[in-house]
Design a protein around this motif. Structure first.
Motif, PDB file in Angstrom:
ATOM      1  N   GLU A  32     -66.979  -4.204 -38.185  1.00  0.00           N
ATOM      2  CA  GLU A  32     -66.624  -2.792 -38.065  1.00  0.00           C
ATOM      3  C   GLU A  32     -67.854  -1.910 -38.178  1.00  0.00           C
ATOM      4  O   GLU A  32     -68.020  -0.932 -37.430  1.00  0.00           O
ATOM      5  CB  GLU A  32     -65.603  -2.414 -39.138  1.00  0.00           C
ATOM      6  N   SER A  37     -69.408   0.538 -35.222  1.00  0.00           N
ATOM      7  CA  SER A  37     -69.608   1.963 -35.500  1.00  0.00           C
ATOM      8  C   SER A  37     -71.054   2.376 -35.250  1.00  0.00           C
ATOM      9  O   SER A  37     -71.327   3.435 -34.670  1.00  0.00           O
ATOM     10  CB  SER A  37     -69.200   2.256 -36.945  1.00  0.00           C
ATOM     11  N   GLY A  79     -62.939   3.001 -31.761  1.00  0.00           N
ATOM     12  CA  GLY A  79     -63.149   1.992 -32.797  1.00  0.00           C
ATOM     13  C   GLY A  79     -61.971   1.047 -32.916  1.00  0.00           C
ATOM     14  O   GLY A  79     -62.149  -0.163 -33.092  1.00  0.00           O
ATOM     15  N   GLU A 129     -62.345  -2.997 -32.323  1.00  0.00           N
ATOM     16  CA  GLU A 129     -62.046  -3.920 -33.426  1.00  0.00           C
ATOM     17  C   GLU A 129     -60.903  -4.869 -33.059  1.00  0.00           C
ATOM     18  O   GLU A 129     -60.951  -6.058 -33.378  1.00  0.00           O
ATOM     19  CB  GLU A 129     -61.691  -3.121 -34.678  1.00  0.00           C
TER      20      GLU A 129
END
Length: 233
Positions: A55, A59, A193, A197
């Motif tokens: 993650e 990002s 995001g 993911e």
């Protein structure tokens, strides 16, 4: 729009285009490498820590690509180079070609980051490995971030201001009060995001991907329309 192809080919020969993408990849890999190195020092990493690293990497990829994407416009605009390209290829083709070349190089650098981070994560921290889904997630985040940054940068035009505004635009959901509930989930960085993911762990998230694409289309269309009518001085 017959000038789009010549403008695109001219943009692909710009040294800064490839240098910026390389700097973006090195920055993300360096920061991610620090996190992986710190994880490797622990005798036993907690369950789910590989997901946290993934993650964080995604990002970082989105943010770094967005900043480089904004600089793809603002650096040449500040130096007057982009104005000369407009004189050569007209406004629409110049803007379209620059956006396309920026996204393409970001896609390639994101894929490279996905491969290298997967290898380092697997070898050092026993985290995620190299899979097509992981590479696609990093490449997609880089491409979306680059287009987002390019559009925002073309609206701002200031090289230094975009350095702060573009990353700030990606953390807006985190700054909103909790009383707004699920409203945060419909902002671009959250949608992008979530898609990345989910894709990295072999899950389908078409709704998030569609939402992120809608944001990109709207913001880019606004930036394109403003660019066509705004004074270049």
């Amino acid at each position: 729009m017959i000038h789009v192809v010549p403008a695109f080919l001219a943009d692909m020969r710009r040294p800064w285009l490839w240098l910026g993408s390389a700097m973006c990849a090195v920055l993300v890999l360096g920061l991610l490498g620090i996190l992986i190195g710190m994880a490797s020092l622990e005798p036993q990493t907690p369950p789910g820590f590989d997901g946290v690293l993934l993650e964080a990497g995604l990002s970082l990829m989105l943010t770094a690509a967005a900043v480089v994407g904004s600089f793809s416009f603002t650096s040449d605009y500040r130096a007057g180079c982009f104005t000369r390209r407009v004189l050569l290829f007209q406004r629409g083709p110049a803007f379209t070609a620059r956006a396309g070349s920026t996204v393409l190089t970001a896609l390639l650098s994101g894929a490279a980051v996905g491969v290298l981070s997967g290898l380092s994560g697997e070898l050092v921290a026993r985290a995620w490995g190299v899979t097509p889904q992981t590479v696609l997630s990093f490449a997609g985040m880089a491409a979306m971030g680059a287009l987002w940054g390019f559009a925002i940068g073309s609206l701002i035009r200031s090289h230094l201001v975009s350095l702060f505004v573009v990353p700030l635009s990606l953390v807006v959901p985190e700054l909103l009060p909790g009383s707004l509930g699920r409203v945060k989930e419909f902002f671009f960085p959250v949608l992008a995001g979530d898609w990345a993911e989910q894709s990295a762990v072999h899950l389908t998230s078409s709704g998030s991907f569609t939402g992120a694409m809608i944001w990109l289309v709207v913001v880019t269309a606004v930036a394109f329309g403003v660019f066509l009518k705004r004074d270049l001085a």
